[in-house]
Design a protein around this motif. Structure first.
Motif, mmCIF file in Angstrom:
data_model
loop_
_atom_site.group_PDB
_atom_site.id
_atom_site.type_symbol
_atom_site.label_atom_id
_atom_site.label_comp_id
_atom_site.label_asym_id
_atom_site.label_seq_id
_atom_site.Cartn_x
_atom_site.Cartn_y
_atom_site.Cartn_z
ATOM 1 N N ASN A 104 0.874 -1.174 0.000
ATOM 2 C CA ASN A 104 0.000 0.000 0.000
ATOM 3 C C ASN A 104 0.917 1.233 0.000
ATOM 4 O O ASN A 104 1.026 1.924 1.003
ATOM 5 C CB ASN A 104 -0.897 -0.042 1.247
ATOM 6 N N PRO A 105 1.592 1.510 -1.135
ATOM 7 C CA PRO A 105 2.743 2.410 -1.112
ATOM 8 C C PRO A 105 2.462 3.911 -1.008
ATOM 9 O O PRO A 105 3.372 4.669 -0.666
ATOM 10 C CB PRO A 105 3.449 2.106 -2.430
ATOM 11 N N VAL A 106 1.265 4.367 -1.274
ATOM 12 C CA VAL A 106 1.016 5.808 -1.287
ATOM 13 C C VAL A 106 0.836 6.329 0.137
ATOM 14 O O VAL A 106 0.015 5.817 0.899
ATOM 15 C CB VAL A 106 -0.213 6.161 -2.159
ATOM 16 N N GLY A 107 1.628 7.330 0.479
ATOM 17 C CA GLY A 107 1.576 7.921 1.809
ATOM 18 C C GLY A 107 2.621 7.321 2.731
ATOM 19 O O GLY A 107 3.168 6.249 2.472
ATOM 20 N N PRO A 108 2.907 8.016 3.823
ATOM 21 C CA PRO A 108 3.917 7.539 4.766
ATOM 22 C C PRO A 108 3.400 6.393 5.626
ATOM 23 O O PRO A 108 2.193 6.267 5.841
ATOM 24 C CB PRO A 108 4.207 8.768 5.627
ATOM 25 N N LYS A 109 4.307 5.586 6.119
ATOM 26 C CA LYS A 109 3.938 4.520 7.052
ATOM 27 C C LYS A 109 3.417 5.170 8.321
ATOM 28 O O LYS A 109 4.025 6.072 8.867
ATOM 29 C CB LYS A 109 5.142 3.632 7.364
ATOM 30 N N ARG A 110 2.257 4.721 8.810
ATOM 31 C CA ARG A 110 1.643 5.308 10.003
ATOM 32 C C ARG A 110 1.554 4.338 11.167
ATOM 33 O O ARG A 110 1.584 4.747 12.306
ATOM 34 C CB ARG A 110 0.238 5.834 9.673
ATOM 35 N N TRP A 111 1.382 3.037 10.894
ATOM 36 C CA TRP A 111 1.275 2.056 11.962
ATOM 37 C C TRP A 111 1.622 0.675 11.414
ATOM 38 O O TRP A 111 1.642 0.452 10.206
ATOM 39 C CB TRP A 111 -0.108 2.049 12.602
ATOM 40 N N GLU A 112 1.873 -0.220 12.350
ATOM 41 C CA GLU A 112 2.198 -1.591 12.007
ATOM 42 C C GLU A 112 1.064 -2.214 11.204
ATOM 43 O O GLU A 112 -0.107 -2.097 11.567
ATOM 44 C CB GLU A 112 2.413 -2.372 13.309
ATOM 45 N N GLY A 113 1.424 -2.843 10.094
ATOM 46 C CA GLY A 113 0.443 -3.548 9.288
ATOM 47 C C GLY A 113 -0.249 -2.721 8.225
ATOM 48 O O GLY A 113 -1.116 -3.239 7.526
ATOM 49 N N ASP A 114 0.129 -1.444 8.053
ATOM 50 C CA ASP A 114 -0.560 -0.626 7.051
ATOM 51 C C ASP A 114 -0.038 -0.849 5.631
ATOM 52 O O ASP A 114 -0.606 -0.341 4.671
ATOM 53 C CB ASP A 114 -0.543 0.868 7.409
ATOM 54 N N GLY A 115 1.040 -1.628 5.467
ATOM 55 C CA GLY A 115 1.563 -1.951 4.142
ATOM 56 C C GLY A 115 2.285 -0.805 3.471
ATOM 57 O O GLY A 115 2.575 -0.882 2.278
ATOM 58 N N ARG A 116 2.586 0.244 4.211
ATOM 59 C CA ARG A 116 3.245 1.415 3.613
ATOM 60 C C ARG A 116 4.735 1.430 3.923
ATOM 61 O O ARG A 116 5.169 0.932 4.951
ATOM 62 C CB ARG A 116 2.607 2.696 4.127
ATOM 63 N N THR A 117 5.475 2.048 3.025
ATOM 64 C CA THR A 117 6.900 2.288 3.211
ATOM 65 C C THR A 117 7.050 3.661 3.852
ATOM 66 O O THR A 117 6.377 4.610 3.433
ATOM 67 C CB THR A 117 7.624 2.226 1.854
ATOM 68 N N PRO A 118 7.911 3.794 4.873
ATOM 69 C CA PRO A 118 8.052 5.089 5.553
ATOM 70 C C PRO A 118 8.488 6.206 4.615
ATOM 71 O O PRO A 118 9.001 5.959 3.518
ATOM 72 C CB PRO A 118 9.154 4.829 6.581
ATOM 73 N N GLU A 119 8.287 7.433 5.068
ATOM 74 C CA GLU A 119 8.797 8.639 4.400
ATOM 75 C C GLU A 119 9.470 9.478 5.469
ATOM 76 O O GLU A 119 8.965 9.579 6.591
ATOM 77 C CB GLU A 119 7.655 9.424 3.747
ATOM 78 N N GLY A 120 10.605 10.060 5.144
ATOM 79 C CA GLY A 120 11.300 10.913 6.092
ATOM 80 C C GLY A 120 12.774 10.597 6.142
ATOM 81 O O GLY A 120 13.331 9.966 5.233
ATOM 82 N N PHE A 121 13.413 11.053 7.225
ATOM 83 C CA PHE A 121 14.844 10.886 7.411
ATOM 84 C C PHE A 121 15.117 9.765 8.412
ATOM 85 O O PHE A 121 14.528 9.731 9.496
ATOM 86 C CB PHE A 121 15.475 12.184 7.931
ATOM 87 N N TYR A 122 16.007 8.864 8.032
ATOM 88 C CA TYR A 122 16.392 7.731 8.863
ATOM 89 C C TYR A 122 17.894 7.506 8.698
ATOM 90 O O TYR A 122 18.543 8.179 7.915
ATOM 91 C CB TYR A 122 15.607 6.466 8.452
ATOM 92 N N ILE A 123 18.426 6.548 9.426
ATOM 93 C CA ILE A 123 19.809 6.133 9.211
ATOM 94 C C ILE A 123 19.854 4.619 9.114
ATOM 95 O O ILE A 123 18.974 3.916 9.630
ATOM 96 C CB ILE A 123 20.763 6.617 10.327
ATOM 97 N N VAL A 124 20.870 4.107 8.445
ATOM 98 C CA VAL A 124 21.112 2.671 8.430
ATOM 99 C C VAL A 124 21.571 2.295 9.830
ATOM 100 O O VAL A 124 22.509 2.893 10.361
ATOM 101 C CB VAL A 124 22.177 2.293 7.375
ATOM 102 N N ASP A 125 20.873 1.345 10.450
ATOM 103 C CA ASP A 125 21.201 1.020 11.841
ATOM 104 C C ASP A 125 21.360 -0.466 12.133
ATOM 105 O O ASP A 125 21.613 -0.847 13.265
ATOM 106 C CB ASP A 125 20.168 1.625 12.789
ATOM 107 N N LYS A 126 21.210 -1.306 11.144
ATOM 108 C CA LYS A 126 21.386 -2.739 11.381
ATOM 109 C C LYS A 126 21.584 -3.467 10.066
ATOM 110 O O LYS A 126 21.226 -2.972 9.004
ATOM 111 C CB LYS A 126 20.210 -3.324 12.155
ATOM 112 N N ARG A 127 22.147 -4.667 10.178
ATOM 113 C CA ARG A 127 22.403 -5.496 9.001
ATOM 114 C C ARG A 127 22.051 -6.935 9.373
ATOM 115 O O ARG A 127 22.298 -7.359 10.499
ATOM 116 C CB ARG A 127 23.869 -5.391 8.606
#
Length: 167
Positions: free
Chosen positions: A66-89
């Motif tokens: 469900n790609p349109v719009g920012p991720k808002r909660w668990e299970g919404d099927g959206r990809t986040p929008e905003g600033f993040y950092i790589v924090d794990k591998r």
């Protein structure tokens, strides 16, 4: 706000180097220019790996179901929008390899809390299983590339790398 290549790169487009792209690494080693930032533009389904103002690699990404719009909660099927950092591998990901980002950030957590919902987590760049066709949005909110491409990304990107995800 959409982050364009022109704005991000200081008004002038730097020529892509593409030094690390499209080479199948013999190991998970990389000796090219350092990746200093990652930009994902969801509408274009593109991910740019930058070294300074130079695009060194570009990949197509598949997004959440469900790609349109920012991720808002668990299970919404959206990809986040905003600033993040790589924090794990994760070298043992069920999706070949994966590189995680710092979702949820404080803003994401506050928004989900205001709705009384959990924000979710475990957002990654990762590979693609054989049963998922490329070019479709199928993830739970992650950004998927081919298995060969995630091998390159895994080798090139370090923890602490900034990630900008725009609509």
């Amino acid at each position: 706000m959409t982050i364009s290549r022109r704005v991000l790169l200081g008004g002038a487009l730097a020529a892509p180097v593409l030094a690390g792209c499209s080479r199948r690494p013999q190991s998970l080693a990389y000796d090219g220019p350092p990746v200093t930032g990652i930009v994902v533009t969801k509408a274009a389904r593109r991910m740019l790996l930058l070294s300074g103002r130079t695009v060194i690699c570009e990949h197509r990404v598949d997004l959440g179901s469900n790609p349109v719009g920012p991720k808002r909660w668990e299970g919404d099927g959206r990809t986040p929008e905003g600033f993040y950092i790589v924090d794990k591998r994760n070298p043992k990901s069920q999706y070949h390899l994966s590189v995680g980002i710092s979702y949820p950030n404080a803003q994401d957590m506050a928004y989900a809390a205001a709705l009384g919902r959990p924000p979710g987590g475990d957002i990654f760049f990762h590979g693609t299983p054989p049963d998922k066709p490329r070019g479709t949005d199928w993830t739970a909110g992650c950004m998927a590339v081919s298995n060969r491409e995630i091998e390159e990304i895994y080798a090139m990107v370090r923890d602490g790398t900034p990630v900008w995800i725009s609509p």
